[in-house]
Each structure stands twice: as structure tokens, then as C-alpha cells.
Design an enzyme around this catalytic site. Structure first.
Site, PDB file in Angstrom:
ATOM      1  N   ASP A  23       0.748  -1.291   0.025  1.00 54.50           N
ATOM      2  CA  ASP A  23       0.102  -0.035  -0.099  1.00 54.50           C
ATOM      3  C   ASP A  23       0.800   1.291   0.042  1.00 54.50           C
ATOM      4  O   ASP A  23       0.494   2.290  -0.534  1.00 54.50           O
ATOM      5  CB  ASP A  23      -1.119  -0.002   1.309  1.00 54.50           C
ATOM      6  N   ASN A  30      -4.878   8.638   1.810  1.00 58.45           N
ATOM      7  CA  ASN A  30      -5.202   8.237   3.055  1.00 58.45           C
ATOM      8  C   ASN A  30      -5.648   8.963   4.243  1.00 58.45           C
ATOM      9  O   ASN A  30      -6.766   9.310   4.779  1.00 58.45           O
ATOM     10  CB  ASN A  30      -4.146   7.242   3.587  1.00 58.45           C
ATOM     11  N   ALA A  59      -4.129   8.304  20.556  1.00 62.39           N
ATOM     12  CA  ALA A  59      -3.614   8.167  22.140  1.00 62.39           C
ATOM     13  C   ALA A  59      -4.219   9.485  22.877  1.00 62.39           C
ATOM     14  O   ALA A  59      -3.335  10.378  23.825  1.00 62.39           O
ATOM     15  CB  ALA A  59      -2.059   7.984  22.443  1.00 62.39           C
TER      16      ALA A  59
END
Length: 292
Positions: free
Chosen positions: A74, A147, A212
Site C-alpha cells: 500500500d 489516506n 492516544a
């Protein structure tokens, strides 16, 4: 049909893959254009291949090529889109890597895929992209991402604060290691690993998801892709890492980020009867349960 082939690496174990690919293309009397760096690595190995030419950028193939093959994983596909975005040439991904959401055609599927291609038995999916708008043009003309666009801490273990505005309305200050702005295509990439939702490729949306997050109540949010997103960063250090897919630049807190939908698209070849739902079942092993 004239084919352009792009690959970032060539290793000995790739020989059967390329040998099968080239043999079929020769049988179809296809014009074969190969990216210069890849062809340099193949010198002497495929002397039987009648190469029509080599290319370095999209100008070299814009008038000669009808389809682009990305051969790799990818990451290779994400680099190959620069030859497709400005020219509109459709792209098909062959997988010699690992997971392969974008480069989905395995060696076992080469013959089937090429037969479908030469018989025009395929569809074109227009994949939307994000655009980073900045006066300094850090990424030059490649200021787009298929993306995701991600801002991340760089030189410190401390989290950063990312003040986020949507259409000039304050959304939230994210206390986190970073923040991802994802397209539907990117919903199965970095966004997914951070707990984001999966969107179908034709969804006209973006995802904002923290990396996170320090606030456990903060969750990903899905927005229409007509939105304009503005980010302002703070942290103990003054430098941050800005990534557009596989490309990255160091920025400072002075760089306010403006992100919106790009006017460019990637034309991806989708073979029939392959469907996005088949892909996520296969790649994510949905349903791989002894009860099924």
C-alpha cells in the site's frame, strides 16, 4: 493497451511475479513503460521485455499510457498516485507486500485480473483526497493525501495540544500524541488502528481521530467532506511532524494548518465482482470463526 509499471523495490523473490506479469502483457501486445528506478534494478533480468520507454514523472506518460500498475504494498500505491492524480490515468494495485488494501491483486490473481482488464470488465472508483493548504507550500504540488493527513509530536515524549476548528467553529482541543484527518480510503489505515470507524469508499466524509488521547471521553467524529478544518498546535517543544500519507515535513507552532477536500481524485480500477465488503472480510478476517 499501454501500461505504466511503478514499483519502489525489486527483490529476488519478486522474479516469478514480474515474469508472469510481463509474459501476459507481451502476449497482449501491450506497450510497457517502466519507472526508471525500477527498470535500473531489473537490468539484465528481463531482457525479453520490449520496453516502450521509461518514465520519471507524470509528464513522461500523460500522452502515452492508459493504465498504471502499482506493484508492491500500500505504501507503493500511495507513492504511485502522483502519476495518476494530474493525468487522470486509472491505477491498479498488485500486491507483493503484506496486507494490501489498496494493492489488492495477488500473484494468484494476475491472470484473472489482466483478463478482466483487457476485456474492459472493470469499474472505476473515484477516490477522494484531502488537501493541505498552506502559504509556504511545504509539500509543493504534492500537497494532497489519499489516506490521511496527520499532525504528531516530534521531539518530545510529552503530548501536544491541537486546537481544532471546523468551518471556523471551535470543535475541541485534543490533548494527545497527535491527530488524524482521514478520508474514507484511509479509514482502513492509521485511523483504523486508532479506533476509528470504517467508511465505504463512496462515503462523502472525513474522520477526525486523536492518537492516544489523554481524555478518554474523546471519540472519533465523522464530518461531511465539504468541511474546512483548521488546526493550531501547542506543546513543550516547538516542532511537530506533519504527514501526508507517506510524506512528512517538520513544522512549528507558527504553522496553522488548513485542510479541505482536494479538487483532485484518484481513479482506482475495481475488478468485478470484487467489492469493498469482500476486501474487508478477507483482509480483516471478519467471519473467521469456527461457528461460521
Amino acid at each position: 493497451m499501454n501500461i505504466a509499471i511503478y514499483g519502489q523495490t525489486y527483490r529476488e523473490e519478486h522474479f516469478p511475479f514480474y515474469n508472469q506479469l510481463f509474459t501476459r502483457l507481451i502476449l497482449e501486445n501491450s506497450g510497457i513503460w517502466i519507472h526508471n528506478q525500477l527498470w535500473q534494478r531489473m537490468q539484465g533480468l528481463f531482457s525479453f521485455v520490449p520496453v516502450s520507454g521509461v518514465f520519471e514523472d507524470d509528464d513522461d506518460i500523460s500522452e502515452n499510457v492508459e493504465v498504471i500498475f502499482s506493484v508492491g504494498g500500500d505504501g507503493t500505491f500511495l507513492n504511485a498516485i502522483k502519476f495518476s492524480t494530474c493525468t487522470g490515468i486509472p491505477i491498479l494495485g498488485f500486491n507483493t507486500g503484506r496486507l494490501g488494501f489498496l494493492s489488492s491483486i495477488s500473484q494468484e490473481e494476475i491472470e484473472t485480473a489482466l483478463s478482466a482488464l483487457f476485456q474492459n470488465d472493470y469499474d472505476i472508483e473515484k477516490r477522494s483526497m484531502l488537501k493541505f493548504v498552506n502559504g509556504e507550500q511545504l509539500f509543493s504540488k504534492q500537497n494532497y493525501a489519499l489516506n490521511e493527513i496527520c499532525i504528531h509530536k516530534k521531539d518530545s515524549a510529552s503530548m501536544i495540544s491541537i486546537h481544532t476548528f471546523v468551518n471556523n467553529q471551535f470543535l475541541n482541543t485534543y490533548w494527545a500524541d497527535g491527530l488524524i484527518i482521514s478520508t474514507p480510503t484511509g479509514s482502513t489505515a492509521y485511523s483504523l488502528s486508532c479506533g476509528g470507524p470504517i467508511l465505504t469508499p463512496d462515503s462523502q466524509n472525513f474522520i477526525i481521530i486523536p492518537v492516544a488521547s489523554h481524555n478518554l471521553t474523546v471519540r472519533p467524529i465523522v464530518l461531511p467532506d465539504s468541511c474546512h478544518i483548521r488546526l493550531k498546535m501547542e506543546g513543550r517543544e516547538d516542532s511537530f511532524l506533519l504527514s501526508l500519507d507517506s510524506r512528512s515535513e517538520t513544522i512549528t507552532a507558527e504553522n496553522e494548518l488548513n485542510i479541505c477536500k482536494s479538487e483532485l481524485y484518484v481513479n482506482m480500477i475495481k475488478l468485478r465482482p470484487k467489492h469493498f465488503f469482500n476486501t474487508i472480510r478477507e483482509k480483516l478476517m471478519w467471519g473467521h470463526d469456527k461457528r461460521n
